[in-house]
Design an enzyme around this catalytic site. Structure first.
Site, PDB file in Angstrom:
ATOM      1  N   CYS A 215      12.537  21.291  -8.066  1.00 47.99           N
ATOM      2  CA  CYS A 215      13.106  20.149  -7.313  1.00 47.99           C
ATOM      3  C   CYS A 215      14.161  21.799  -6.180  1.00 47.99           C
ATOM      4  O   CYS A 215      15.085  21.253  -6.955  1.00 47.99           O
ATOM      5  CB  CYS A 215      13.779  19.502  -8.012  1.00 47.99           C
ATOM      6  SG  CYS A 215      15.056  18.587  -6.449  1.00 47.99           S
TER       7      CYS A 215
ATOM      8  N   ASN B  51       0.792  -1.544   0.096  1.00 46.64           N
ATOM      9  CA  ASN B  51       0.264  -0.154   0.250  1.00 46.64           C
ATOM     10  C   ASN B  51       0.778   1.110   0.040  1.00 46.64           C
ATOM     11  O   ASN B  51       1.705   1.136   0.559  1.00 46.64           O
ATOM     12  CB  ASN B  51      -1.055  -0.102   1.501  1.00 46.64           C
ATOM     13  CG  ASN B  51      -1.594  -1.404   1.255  1.00 46.64           C
ATOM     14  OD1 ASN B  51      -2.013  -2.289  -0.135  1.00 46.64           O
ATOM     15  ND2 ASN B  51      -2.217  -1.650   2.884  1.00 46.64           N
TER      16      ASN B  51
ATOM     17  N   CYS C 256      16.955  14.160  -9.870  1.00 46.23           N
ATOM     18  CA  CYS C 256      18.505  13.716  -9.341  1.00 46.23           C
ATOM     19  C   CYS C 256      18.014  12.133  -8.134  1.00 46.23           C
ATOM     20  O   CYS C 256      19.207  12.207  -7.174  1.00 46.23           O
ATOM     21  CB  CYS C 256      18.971  15.164  -8.364  1.00 46.23           C
ATOM     22  SG  CYS C 256      17.596  15.834  -7.345  1.00 46.23           S
TER      23      CYS C 256
ATOM     24  N   HIS D 281       6.029  -0.266  -2.159  1.00 43.62           N
ATOM     25  CA  HIS D 281       5.221   0.007  -3.583  1.00 43.62           C
ATOM     26  C   HIS D 281       5.622   1.392  -3.743  1.00 43.62           C
ATOM     27  O   HIS D 281       5.335   2.583  -4.084  1.00 43.62           O
ATOM     28  CB  HIS D 281       3.412  -0.686  -4.333  1.00 43.62           C
ATOM     29  CG  HIS D 281       4.266  -1.646  -4.396  1.00 43.62           C
ATOM     30  ND1 HIS D 281       2.932  -2.923  -4.434  1.00 43.62           N
ATOM     31  CD2 HIS D 281       4.826  -2.682  -4.941  1.00 43.62           C
ATOM     32  CE1 HIS D 281       2.941  -3.771  -5.089  1.00 43.62           C
ATOM     33  NE2 HIS D 281       4.292  -3.310  -5.346  1.00 43.62           N
TER      34      HIS D 281
ATOM     35  N   LEU E 295     -10.238 -11.492   2.716  1.00 50.57           N
ATOM     36  CA  LEU E 295     -11.869 -11.159   3.025  1.00 50.57           C
ATOM     37  C   LEU E 295     -12.223 -12.936   2.119  1.00 50.57           C
ATOM     38  O   LEU E 295     -13.518 -13.245   2.242  1.00 50.57           O
ATOM     39  CB  LEU E 295     -12.329 -10.358   1.545  1.00 50.57           C
ATOM     40  CG  LEU E 295     -13.404  -9.706   1.895  1.00 50.57           C
ATOM     41  CD1 LEU E 295     -14.122  -9.394   3.005  1.00 50.57           C
ATOM     42  CD2 LEU E 295     -13.959  -8.419   0.506  1.00 50.57           C
ATOM     43  N   GLU E 296     -11.453 -13.392   0.937  1.00 52.99           N
ATOM     44  CA  GLU E 296     -11.465 -14.675   0.763  1.00 52.99           C
ATOM     45  C   GLU E 296     -10.433 -14.734   0.252  1.00 52.99           C
ATOM     46  O   GLU E 296      -9.362 -14.399   0.184  1.00 52.99           O
ATOM     47  CB  GLU E 296     -12.734 -14.077  -0.922  1.00 52.99           C
ATOM     48  CG  GLU E 296     -12.243 -12.762  -1.680  1.00 52.99           C
ATOM     49  CD  GLU E 296     -12.470 -12.141  -2.783  1.00 52.99           C
ATOM     50  OE1 GLU E 296     -12.814 -11.939  -3.690  1.00 52.99           O
ATOM     51  OE2 GLU E 296     -13.889 -12.328  -2.446  1.00 52.99           O
TER      52      GLU E 296
ATOM     53  N   CYS F 141      11.932  12.831  -6.537  1.00 52.87           N
ATOM     54  CA  CYS F 141      12.577  14.435  -8.139  1.00 52.87           C
ATOM     55  C   CYS F 141      13.092  12.892  -9.297  1.00 52.87           C
ATOM     56  O   CYS F 141      14.323  12.288  -8.436  1.00 52.87           O
ATOM     57  CB  CYS F 141      13.790  14.663  -8.047  1.00 52.87           C
ATOM     58  SG  CYS F 141      14.110  15.626  -9.597  1.00 52.87           S
TER      59      CYS F 141
END
Ligand SMILES: [Zn+2]
Length: 234
Positions: free
Chosen positions: A136, A92, A120, A109, A203-204, A117
């Site tokens: 930046c 997440n 750089c 992730h 959940l499943e 940036c």
């Protein structure tokens, strides 16, 4: 107390869904409404950066206004109260684990509340919208400020650390992950190969359910606190 000493927790979108964040891969999820190729690849950012930035600006606005739910809180409590080591690896990009108090956390992730940036490599906390004309403040070049999230075609962050943790863990808990996105889907196999007991809380039944020694299905805010309580009291 249990005989476990080293726990690795892998979490995914199903954990944050009950905080009100849209999931990506469900039938009505984000990828049912947007083309990945248009908003979540380095090529899309090169071709049409503002469309990509606007997509993530919307995600960032949502993430700023949600709160951790009982499952995030339970996982933070597990880290705080378990006598051994606990490492949480999340797919997440929202900040809900850290807002719940989890400290030993890997955002494989990336993080929606950070900017990166592209020129750089500087990373910085970021709460406002990103635009193509931003400069930046590290390298003073414009046009490179992007969300610090891993796009399709890019390498997830800190994989070496993640594999090291999996190779040493004796309990692997997967929470709210669909089990169909690599490399995350392969992590349970690594934990199994290391001899860890593997548990799915979802959940499943996920696509990877055959890799788990135990599976408990239900809402994350119900099954996660119950499982954590059992683990800490056993
Ligand atoms: Zn820069």
């Amino acid at each position: 107390m249990t005989t476990y000493e080293r726990i690795v927790i892998l979490t995914g979108a199903g954990l944050s869904a009950e905080s009100g964040l849209d999931t990506f891969r469900d039938q009505n999820g984000i990828w049912a409404k947007h083309n990945i190729e248009d908003v979540a690849t380095p090529e899309a950012f090169a071709r049409d950066p503002q469309t990509v930035l606007d997509f993530y600006n919307a995600r960032r606005r949502s993430a700023r206004h949600v709160r951790p739910n009982a499952a995030h809180v339970a996982l933070a409590r597990l880290e705080a109260d378990f006598p051994g080591s606990v490492i949480t690896v999340t797919q997440n990009i929202d900040p809900l684990h850290e807002w719940a108090g989890t400290k030993n956390l890997i955002h494989m992730h990336g993080e929606i509340l950070k900017a990166l940036c592209a020129h750089c490599g500087a990373r910085k906390p970021w709460e406002e919208d990103l635009t193509v004309d931003l400069v930046c403040d590290t390298c003073h070049r414009a046009g490179g400020m992007r969300p610090d999230v891993v796009w399709f075609g890019e390498m997830p962050y800190r994989m070496e650390e993640i594999y090291d943790a999996l190779g040493a863990c004796d309990l692997f808990i997967s929470v709210g992950t669909s089990g169909n996105v690599y490399p995350a889907a392969g992590l349970v196999a690594e934990a199994r190969a290391a001899g860890a007991y593997t548990v799915e809380l979802n959940l499943e039944p996920s696509e990877g359910i055959s890799m788990f020694a135990e599976a408990i299905h239900g809402k994350a805010t119900v099954v996660v606190p119950a499982y954590v309580a059992k683990l800490l009291n056993s």
